[in-house]
Design a protein around this motif. Structure first.
Motif, PDB file in Angstrom:
ATOM      1  N   TYR A   1       0.872  -1.161   0.000  1.00  0.00           N
ATOM      2  CA  TYR A   1       0.000   0.000   0.000  1.00  0.00           C
ATOM      3  C   TYR A   1       0.917   1.221   0.000  1.00  0.00           C
ATOM      4  O   TYR A   1       1.791   1.349   0.867  1.00  0.00           O
ATOM      5  N   LYS A   2       0.753   2.105  -0.975  1.00  0.00           N
ATOM      6  CA  LYS A   2       1.590   3.299  -1.070  1.00  0.00           C
ATOM      7  C   LYS A   2       0.984   4.397  -0.207  1.00  0.00           C
ATOM      8  O   LYS A   2      -0.040   4.973  -0.545  1.00  0.00           O
ATOM      9  N   GLY A   3       1.620   4.667   0.911  1.00  0.00           N
ATOM     10  CA  GLY A   3       1.177   5.744   1.793  1.00  0.00           C
ATOM     11  C   GLY A   3       1.716   7.077   1.317  1.00  0.00           C
ATOM     12  O   GLY A   3       2.409   7.160   0.303  1.00  0.00           O
ATOM     13  N   THR A   4       1.453   8.134   2.060  1.00  0.00           N
ATOM     14  CA  THR A   4       1.903   9.468   1.657  1.00  0.00           C
ATOM     15  C   THR A   4       3.420   9.621   1.778  1.00  0.00           C
ATOM     16  O   THR A   4       4.035  10.316   0.975  1.00  0.00           O
ATOM     17  N   THR A   5       4.034   8.976   2.750  1.00  0.00           N
ATOM     18  CA  THR A   5       5.486   9.103   2.920  1.00  0.00           C
ATOM     19  C   THR A   5       6.246   7.805   2.725  1.00  0.00           C
ATOM     20  O   THR A   5       7.420   7.816   2.379  1.00  0.00           O
ATOM     21  N   LYS A   6       5.590   6.672   2.986  1.00  0.00           N
ATOM     22  CA  LYS A   6       6.280   5.398   2.804  1.00  0.00           C
ATOM     23  C   LYS A   6       5.298   4.326   2.337  1.00  0.00           C
ATOM     24  O   LYS A   6       4.081   4.497   2.405  1.00  0.00           O
ATOM     25  N   SER A   7       5.871   3.222   1.873  1.00  0.00           N
ATOM     26  CA  SER A   7       5.017   2.116   1.425  1.00  0.00           C
ATOM     27  C   SER A   7       4.896   1.092   2.547  1.00  0.00           C
ATOM     28  O   SER A   7       5.770   0.970   3.399  1.00  0.00           O
TER      29      SER A   7
ATOM     30  N   THR B   1      14.191  -3.082  -1.945  1.00  0.00           N
ATOM     31  CA  THR B   1      14.172  -2.511  -3.293  1.00  0.00           C
ATOM     32  C   THR B   1      12.743  -2.316  -3.778  1.00  0.00           C
ATOM     33  O   THR B   1      12.400  -1.265  -4.332  1.00  0.00           O
ATOM     34  N   SER B   2      11.890  -3.324  -3.568  1.00  0.00           N
ATOM     35  CA  SER B   2      10.488  -3.228  -3.990  1.00  0.00           C
ATOM     36  C   SER B   2       9.791  -2.065  -3.289  1.00  0.00           C
ATOM     37  O   SER B   2       9.064  -1.283  -3.920  1.00  0.00           O
ATOM     38  N   SER B   3      10.010  -1.939  -1.995  1.00  0.00           N
ATOM     39  CA  SER B   3       9.395  -0.862  -1.217  1.00  0.00           C
ATOM     40  C   SER B   3       9.859   0.503  -1.718  1.00  0.00           C
ATOM     41  O   SER B   3       9.053   1.425  -1.897  1.00  0.00           O
ATOM     42  N   LEU B   4      11.142   0.636  -1.966  1.00  0.00           N
ATOM     43  CA  LEU B   4      11.699   1.892  -2.447  1.00  0.00           C
ATOM     44  C   LEU B   4      11.122   2.282  -3.813  1.00  0.00           C
ATOM     45  O   LEU B   4      10.785   3.446  -4.047  1.00  0.00           O
ATOM     46  N   ILE B   5      10.983   1.301  -4.685  1.00  0.00           N
ATOM     47  CA  ILE B   5      10.430   1.570  -6.018  1.00  0.00           C
ATOM     48  C   ILE B   5       8.976   2.042  -5.920  1.00  0.00           C
ATOM     49  O   ILE B   5       8.568   2.971  -6.615  1.00  0.00           O
ATOM     50  N   VAL B   6       8.201   1.412  -5.043  1.00  0.00           N
ATOM     51  CA  VAL B   6       6.803   1.837  -4.853  1.00  0.00           C
ATOM     52  C   VAL B   6       6.758   3.268  -4.310  1.00  0.00           C
ATOM     53  O   VAL B   6       5.986   4.105  -4.794  1.00  0.00           O
ATOM     54  N   GLU B   7       7.596   3.564  -3.333  1.00  0.00           N
ATOM     55  CA  GLU B   7       7.619   4.906  -2.741  1.00  0.00           C
ATOM     56  C   GLU B   7       7.966   5.979  -3.765  1.00  0.00           C
ATOM     57  O   GLU B   7       7.445   7.084  -3.725  1.00  0.00           O
TER      58      GLU B   7
END
Length: 199
Positions: free
Chosen positions: A10-16, A43-49
């Motif tokens: 889930y892509k939040g406003t500041t982080k995933s 890496t996946s989290s960073l790309i989503v963010e």
């Protein structure tokens, strides 16, 4: 061709926020697997963010391609594959996973969910099914069959001609072709050569 990781965020406003993930790390040594899994999750989290809502993208990281789809409702998915795996099939997989996930997991659970609390078990099955893109995706299967047919046809024509033989010579020697057919062949060959040579 290999898929290594399939994650839903889930892509939040500041982080995933990681909701669920599946991994196939069998190609890594046992002692590397936990580190590789952590790096793939990071890496996946960073790309989503770093991706905007409503976008699809592919990011190259060493010998891997990370494909991401962030929907307008902030539900996101990432698949990590090797460089040979077809991108089109990855995005088809991401579409199916996000549609299935949004139908089975209540939207109210997305912002605060975690892999331990989200009751969704289909990711492992998707990851296994899509390991072979030809079987998982009908278009890839048809394209592969066409490519194989082309190779067989090409090899068949090559094998019909003996070493050193040319089709031109065979046409000239043929008793079954009349003069008009031989002239037609020469004209077609001449036209094909001119098309190749002319700009």
């Amino acid at each position: 061709m290999k898929l290594y990781s399939l994650s839903v965020f889930y892509k939040g406003t500041t982080k995933s926020n990681l909701l669920k993930a599946a991994y196939d790390l069998s190609s890594f040594s046992f002692f590397q697997r936990s580190s590789v899994q952590e790096f793939m999750t990071f890496t996946s989290s960073l790309i989503v963010e770093r991706s905007s809502q409503g976008t699809r993208a592919s990011v190259k990281e060493q010998e891997y391609l990370c494909h991401v789809y962030v929907r307008n409702d902030s539900l996101s998915a990432v698949v990590i594959a090797d460089n040979e795996y077809p991108s089109r099939v990855c995005f088809t997989l991401l579409d199916k996973v996000l549609d299935d996930f949004s139908n089975k997991v209540d939207r109210i659970d997305w912002p605060s969910g975690s892999p331990a609390t989200i009751q969704y078990t289909a990711l492992d099955a998707y990851l296994a099914k899509y390991q072979n893109p030809r079987e998982a995706d009908a278009m890839s299967k048809v394209q592969a069959e066409l490519d194989e047919t082309k190779i067989i046809l090409h090899n068949t024509m090559e094998s019909l001609l003996e070493r050193g033989e040319k089709l031109d010579d065979l046409v000239q020697k043929s008793e079954h072709l009349g003069n008009q057919s031989k002239a037609f062949y020469k004209t077609r060959l001449f036209r094909m050569q001119n098309k190749v040579l002319s700009p």
